[in-house]
Motif scaffolding. Structure first.
Motif, PDB file in Angstrom:
ATOM      1  N   ALA A 207       0.948  -1.089  -0.151  1.00 45.48           N
ATOM      2  CA  ALA A 207       0.299   0.132   0.031  1.00 45.48           C
ATOM      3  C   ALA A 207       0.758   1.226   0.259  1.00 45.48           C
ATOM      4  CB  ALA A 207      -0.911  -0.099   1.311  1.00 45.48           C
ATOM      5  N   SER A 208       0.559   2.258  -0.715  1.00 46.77           N
ATOM      6  CA  SER A 208       0.998   3.643  -0.471  1.00 46.77           C
ATOM      7  C   SER A 208       0.486   4.586   0.526  1.00 46.77           C
ATOM      8  CB  SER A 208       0.819   4.238  -2.014  1.00 46.77           C
ATOM      9  OG  SER A 208       1.297   3.659  -2.984  1.00 46.77           O
ATOM     10  N   ARG A 209      -0.960   4.448   0.718  1.00 38.68           N
ATOM     11  CA  ARG A 209      -1.534   5.084   1.812  1.00 38.68           C
ATOM     12  C   ARG A 209      -2.379   4.162   2.672  1.00 38.68           C
ATOM     13  NH1 ARG A 209      -2.674   7.022  -3.315  1.00 38.68           N
ATOM     14  NH2 ARG A 209      -4.990   6.245  -2.934  1.00 38.68           N
ATOM     15  N   PRO A 210      -1.795   3.101   3.444  1.00 38.47           N
ATOM     16  CA  PRO A 210      -2.564   2.529   4.327  1.00 38.47           C
ATOM     17  C   PRO A 210      -2.744   3.049   5.787  1.00 38.47           C
ATOM     18  CG  PRO A 210       0.161   2.215   4.825  1.00 38.47           C
ATOM     19  CD  PRO A 210      -0.201   3.132   3.655  1.00 38.47           C
ATOM     20  N   ILE A 345       2.124  10.236   5.501  1.00 39.79           N
ATOM     21  CA  ILE A 345       2.449  10.738   7.122  1.00 39.79           C
ATOM     22  C   ILE A 345       2.148  12.297   6.999  1.00 39.79           C
ATOM     23  CG2 ILE A 345       3.959  10.679   9.029  1.00 39.79           C
ATOM     24  CD1 ILE A 345       2.535   7.893   8.231  1.00 39.79           C
ATOM     25  N   LYS A 346       3.162  12.770   6.082  1.00 45.43           N
ATOM     26  CA  LYS A 346       3.053  14.388   5.854  1.00 45.43           C
ATOM     27  C   LYS A 346       1.787  14.858   5.648  1.00 45.43           C
ATOM     28  CE  LYS A 346       5.186  18.019   3.453  1.00 45.43           C
ATOM     29  NZ  LYS A 346       6.145  18.558   2.539  1.00 45.43           N
ATOM     30  N   PHE A 347       0.839  14.346   4.817  1.00 46.58           N
ATOM     31  CA  PHE A 347      -0.284  14.805   4.698  1.00 46.58           C
ATOM     32  C   PHE A 347      -1.278  14.719   5.900  1.00 46.58           C
ATOM     33  CE2 PHE A 347      -4.712  13.371   3.340  1.00 46.58           C
ATOM     34  CZ  PHE A 347      -5.105  14.528   2.705  1.00 46.58           C
ATOM     35  N   GLN A 352      -3.737  17.442  10.883  1.00 45.00           N
ATOM     36  CA  GLN A 352      -3.730  17.569  12.430  1.00 45.00           C
ATOM     37  C   GLN A 352      -3.334  18.988  12.499  1.00 45.00           C
ATOM     38  OE1 GLN A 352      -0.950  14.276  12.832  1.00 45.00           O
ATOM     39  NE2 GLN A 352      -2.369  13.352  14.255  1.00 45.00           N
ATOM     40  N   ARG A 353      -2.346  19.625  11.859  1.00 47.43           N
ATOM     41  CA  ARG A 353      -1.903  21.139  12.155  1.00 47.43           C
ATOM     42  C   ARG A 353      -3.124  22.018  12.085  1.00 47.43           C
ATOM     43  NH1 ARG A 353      -0.881  25.546   9.883  1.00 47.43           N
ATOM     44  NH2 ARG A 353      -1.483  24.507   7.904  1.00 47.43           N
ATOM     45  N   ILE A 354      -3.638  21.803  10.727  1.00 45.62           N
ATOM     46  CA  ILE A 354      -5.070  22.559  10.394  1.00 45.62           C
ATOM     47  C   ILE A 354      -5.994  22.524  11.523  1.00 45.62           C
ATOM     48  CG2 ILE A 354      -6.813  22.895   8.771  1.00 45.62           C
ATOM     49  CD1 ILE A 354      -4.871  21.791   6.489  1.00 45.62           C
ATOM     50  N   GLU A 355      -6.410  21.209  11.715  1.00 43.27           N
ATOM     51  CA  GLU A 355      -7.389  21.214  12.742  1.00 43.27           C
ATOM     52  C   GLU A 355      -6.876  21.691  14.290  1.00 43.27           C
ATOM     53  OE1 GLU A 355      -9.867  17.616  15.469  1.00 43.27           O
ATOM     54  OE2 GLU A 355      -8.222  17.001  13.850  1.00 43.27           O
ATOM     55  N   TYR A 356      -5.562  21.965  14.591  1.00 41.50           N
ATOM     56  CA  TYR A 356      -5.153  22.558  15.901  1.00 41.50           C
ATOM     57  C   TYR A 356      -5.407  23.829  15.566  1.00 41.50           C
ATOM     58  CZ  TYR A 356      -2.427  24.209  19.769  1.00 41.50           C
ATOM     59  OH  TYR A 356      -2.316  24.864  20.928  1.00 41.50           O
ATOM     60  N   GLU A 357      -4.957  24.424  14.503  1.00 36.74           N
ATOM     61  CA  GLU A 357      -4.890  25.835  14.309  1.00 36.74           C
ATOM     62  C   GLU A 357      -6.463  26.284  14.066  1.00 36.74           C
ATOM     63  OE1 GLU A 357      -2.792  28.220  14.250  1.00 36.74           O
ATOM     64  OE2 GLU A 357      -1.266  26.783  14.999  1.00 36.74           O
ATOM     65  N   LYS A 358      -7.314  25.757  13.516  1.00 35.57           N
ATOM     66  CA  LYS A 358      -8.688  26.268  13.118  1.00 35.57           C
ATOM     67  C   LYS A 358      -9.581  26.017  14.226  1.00 35.57           C
ATOM     68  CE  LYS A 358      -8.419  26.752   8.213  1.00 35.57           C
ATOM     69  NZ  LYS A 358      -9.040  28.327   8.198  1.00 35.57           N
ATOM     70  N   VAL A 359      -9.422  24.927  15.245  1.00 35.05           N
ATOM     71  CA  VAL A 359     -10.302  24.736  15.993  1.00 35.05           C
ATOM     72  C   VAL A 359      -9.881  24.399  17.418  1.00 35.05           C
ATOM     73  CG1 VAL A 359     -12.077  22.770  16.553  1.00 35.05           C
ATOM     74  CG2 VAL A 359     -11.645  23.220  14.196  1.00 35.05           C
ATOM     75  N   VAL A 360      -8.787  23.423  17.528  1.00 35.05           N
ATOM     76  CA  VAL A 360      -8.476  23.260  18.935  1.00 35.05           C
ATOM     77  C   VAL A 360      -7.817  24.006  19.748  1.00 35.05           C
ATOM     78  CG1 VAL A 360      -6.903  21.540  20.101  1.00 35.05           C
ATOM     79  CG2 VAL A 360      -8.080  20.586  18.088  1.00 35.05           C
ATOM     80  N   LYS A 361      -6.904  25.032  19.368  1.00 36.20           N
ATOM     81  CA  LYS A 361      -6.462  26.140  20.179  1.00 36.20           C
ATOM     82  C   LYS A 361      -7.458  27.132  20.633  1.00 36.20           C
ATOM     83  CE  LYS A 361      -4.339  29.220  16.885  1.00 36.20           C
ATOM     84  NZ  LYS A 361      -3.226  30.036  16.389  1.00 36.20           N
ATOM     85  N   TYR A 362      -8.458  27.211  19.827  1.00 40.46           N
ATOM     86  CA  TYR A 362      -9.644  28.066  20.285  1.00 40.46           C
ATOM     87  C   TYR A 362     -10.305  27.770  21.281  1.00 40.46           C
ATOM     88  CZ  TYR A 362      -7.858  30.720  16.209  1.00 40.46           C
ATOM     89  OH  TYR A 362      -7.019  31.485  15.354  1.00 40.46           O
TER      90      TYR A 362
END
Length: 576
Positions: A207-210, A345-347, A352-362
């Motif tokens: 697999a490439s994206r398991p 993994i980078k994707f 995860q970074r987007i979720e933190y910036e847009k939702v979690v930290k607020y």
């Protein structure tokens, strides 16, 4: 010389032979002979008197989930037995091993609508794993042996033994007790087929994206170590169901979070981008799948489960492996090749970074003197308990916020009502968890609505001097229903505002310390006092009624169409 004993005495001896330490229950007329014999066995069989039968069965669930042992429940017939029905359904949905022993009217008056008679076996047949009525005292040893074997083997679940009063008092010859480990018509542990394991390994290795989807079955099987080793060896991200959350530590590098309606963005987006999905010990619940026709369109799905009836029920997999999670993972581990998937993994890390910036930290940001956000409270408690406690939740916004923000380091560290979503589950389940794991801190998060459904169990805490840390996220609403009314019913808040009592005063009436927490400025000190207390402690926390749980996948939407807030969705065109 042969020994003649009553059916009630036989039951006590059988339970002792099964290694039962705690019983949860409530006495009554038709089970009184059993309780009379219990009087002579109190040093080995510790009975916990709850304040309601529903409290007893949820406490038994909490005990079972915290320990992996079988929870045992006693109740009388009629309303005593029917008060257990919600807990039985809850245990069946969430694969929790219970043996329920219910009193019944004597056999000679069955079918006459005798006082407190109900057909408990037929009532519970659709929601139990097995049920049987004892007809004579000598039936008891074999029935109890079968009940424990069935309850905590295969896919665990609740087993019902209906025990008429005459069976409890009639005599029998005691010939000892033999545990059951085999029933001819019941295959409790199907073994994986070697060629299926090889096929699964080939798919994952190429697999490439398991992606691994890990559920409650991993925890039930005690296969957390094998799961982690496969993920690390194959460089495969692991997403979990709500019950699978503690199968890997929260900070494990391959653990990318929770699936589903209020799950993390990484797992949900990755599901619909993966080319191979290895789903183990999970059942593709509707809250995990979203819109079925749009689910995992590019993935070859390998579904591993001990319950064959779950295979193909919702999602048609590419292949299935009918096996216990531990057996399947142990067989698979040596066949997984060392691999790397840096772009994949980078994707996911970017999601995860987007979720933190847009939702979690607020959501976690301190709110100063204003009413608090749920996530900031849960995050602060988790931080101050060093992420090393058993999380127990009730149901609703408190539940979704708690499981998203509470960090876990050990297996069997999350206890919640998943499949049935039972409000009132939290407090008695926390009590049972504390009896099962007295050495661990038990942190309970409730809403003001769910807490009031079983708040009488504060009396159980009082009687047994338990140490349970209780946090009520109080927004004076039925918060989850209110959120749906806001999003989907034009903010028509029909029967969701709540006028609440003084929860701290109620706690103090039961001898439980507590305090109201009005703002974020007061929160750290209040949590510190709660955690330093050697007894139960209750925090009634002032929550902003406008606070909602995001991200969210709306009903009927694909699992990768993710709502970030009331007006904004994640860009669905995000690319690898």
């Amino acid at each position: 010389m042969e020994e003649i004993i009553t059916g009630g005495e036989a039951l006590m001896r059988c339970l002792e032979c099964e290694g039962v330490d705690y019983l949860f229950g409530y006495p009554g007329g038709t089970i009184m002979p059993v309780y009379d014999k219990l009087y002579d066995h109190q040093t080995t069989l510790k009975h916990i008197l709850t304040r309601h039968e529903q409290g007893a069965i949820h406490a038994a669930e909490g005990y079972a989930r915290a320990t992996g042992k079988t929870g045992v429940v006693f109740a009388t017939s009629g309303p005593g037995a029917t008060n257990l029905v919600t807990g039985i359904a809850d245990a069946r949905m969430d694969s929790t091993p219970l043996v329920i022993i219910a009193g019944q009217v004597s056999i000679n008056v069955l079918g006459s609508d005798a006082f407190q008679e109900t057909d408990f076996i037929d009532i519970t047949n659709p929601i139990s794993k097995w049920g049987f009525m004892a007809r004579k005292a000598e039936d008891i040893p074999d029935l109890i042996a079968r009940a424990f074997f069935i309850a905590n083997s295969g896919r665990p679940g609740p087993v019902i033994i209906d025990m008429p009063r005459n069976v409890q008092v009639e005599t029998m010859k005691w010939e000892g007790y033999k545990k059951c480990n085999f029933i001819r018509t019941y295959i409790e542990r199907p073994m994986p087929v070697e060629k299926d394991i090889e096929s699964a390994a080939e798919l994952l290795n190429s697999a490439s994206r398991p992606l691994i989807l890990a559920g409650h079955g991993v925890t039930i099987a005690g296969a957390e170590r094998e799961l982690g080793e496969i993920a690390e060896k194959g460089d495969i991200p692991v997403a979990t169901t709500i019950h699978g959350l503690s199968a890997l530590p929260t900070d494990h590098p391959k653990h990318i979070g929770m699936l589903g309606m209020h799950g993390n963005m990484g797992p949900n987006i990755a599901t619909n981008r993966a080319d191979v999905i290895f789903a183990i010990g999970m059942r593709f619940d509707d809250r995990v799948v979203g819109k079925v026709s749009d689910y995992a369109p590019d993935a070859k799905i390998i579904h591993v489960d001990i319950d064959a009836s779950e295979m193909g029920r919702t999602i048609n997999p590419y292949m299935t492996i009918h096996a216990d999670a531990a057996d399947a993972l142990k067989a698979l581990l040596p066949k997984i090749k060392r691999n790397n998937h840096p772009e994949w993994i980078k994707f996911i890390s970017e999601l995860q970074r987007i979720e933190y910036e847009k939702v979690v930290k607020y959501q976690r940001a301190p709110s100063g003197d204003n009413p608090m956000k749920m996530a900031e409270v849960v995050n602060k408690v988790s931080e101050m308990v060093n992420c090393d406690a058993i999380l127990v939740t009730d149901v609703g916004q408190n539940q979704m916020t708690a499981v998203r923000n509470f960090k876990m380091t050990s297996p069997r560290s999350v206890i919640t009502s998943g499949g049935l979503g039972t409000m009132g589950f939290g407090l008695p389940a926390a009590i049972g968890a504390k009896f099962g794991r007295p050495e661990r801190t038990i942190c309970l998060f409730c809403g003001d609505g769910g807490f009031q459904m079983t708040e009488q169990e504060l009396g159980t805490i009082m009687e047994y001097g338990l140490d349970v840390k209780i946090v009520i996220l109080n927004n004076n609403y039925l918060g989850n229903v209110r959120q749906w009314q806001k999003l989907f019913f034009k903010a028509r808040y029909s029967q969701t505002p709540m006028l609440n009592p003084d929860f701290v005063a109620i706690g103090k009436a039961y001898g439980i310390e507590g305090e109201d927490v009005a703002s974020a400025n007061e929160l750290p000190g209040a949590i510190d006092r709660m955690l330093k207390s050697e007894r139960s402690y209750l925090l009634n926390v002032n929550i902003d009624p406008e606070d909602m749980v995001f991200p969210m996948v709306c009903p009927g939407d694909p699992i990768d169409r993710i709502m970030l807030n009331e007006t904004e969705y994640l860009d669905s065109n995000i690319e690898l």
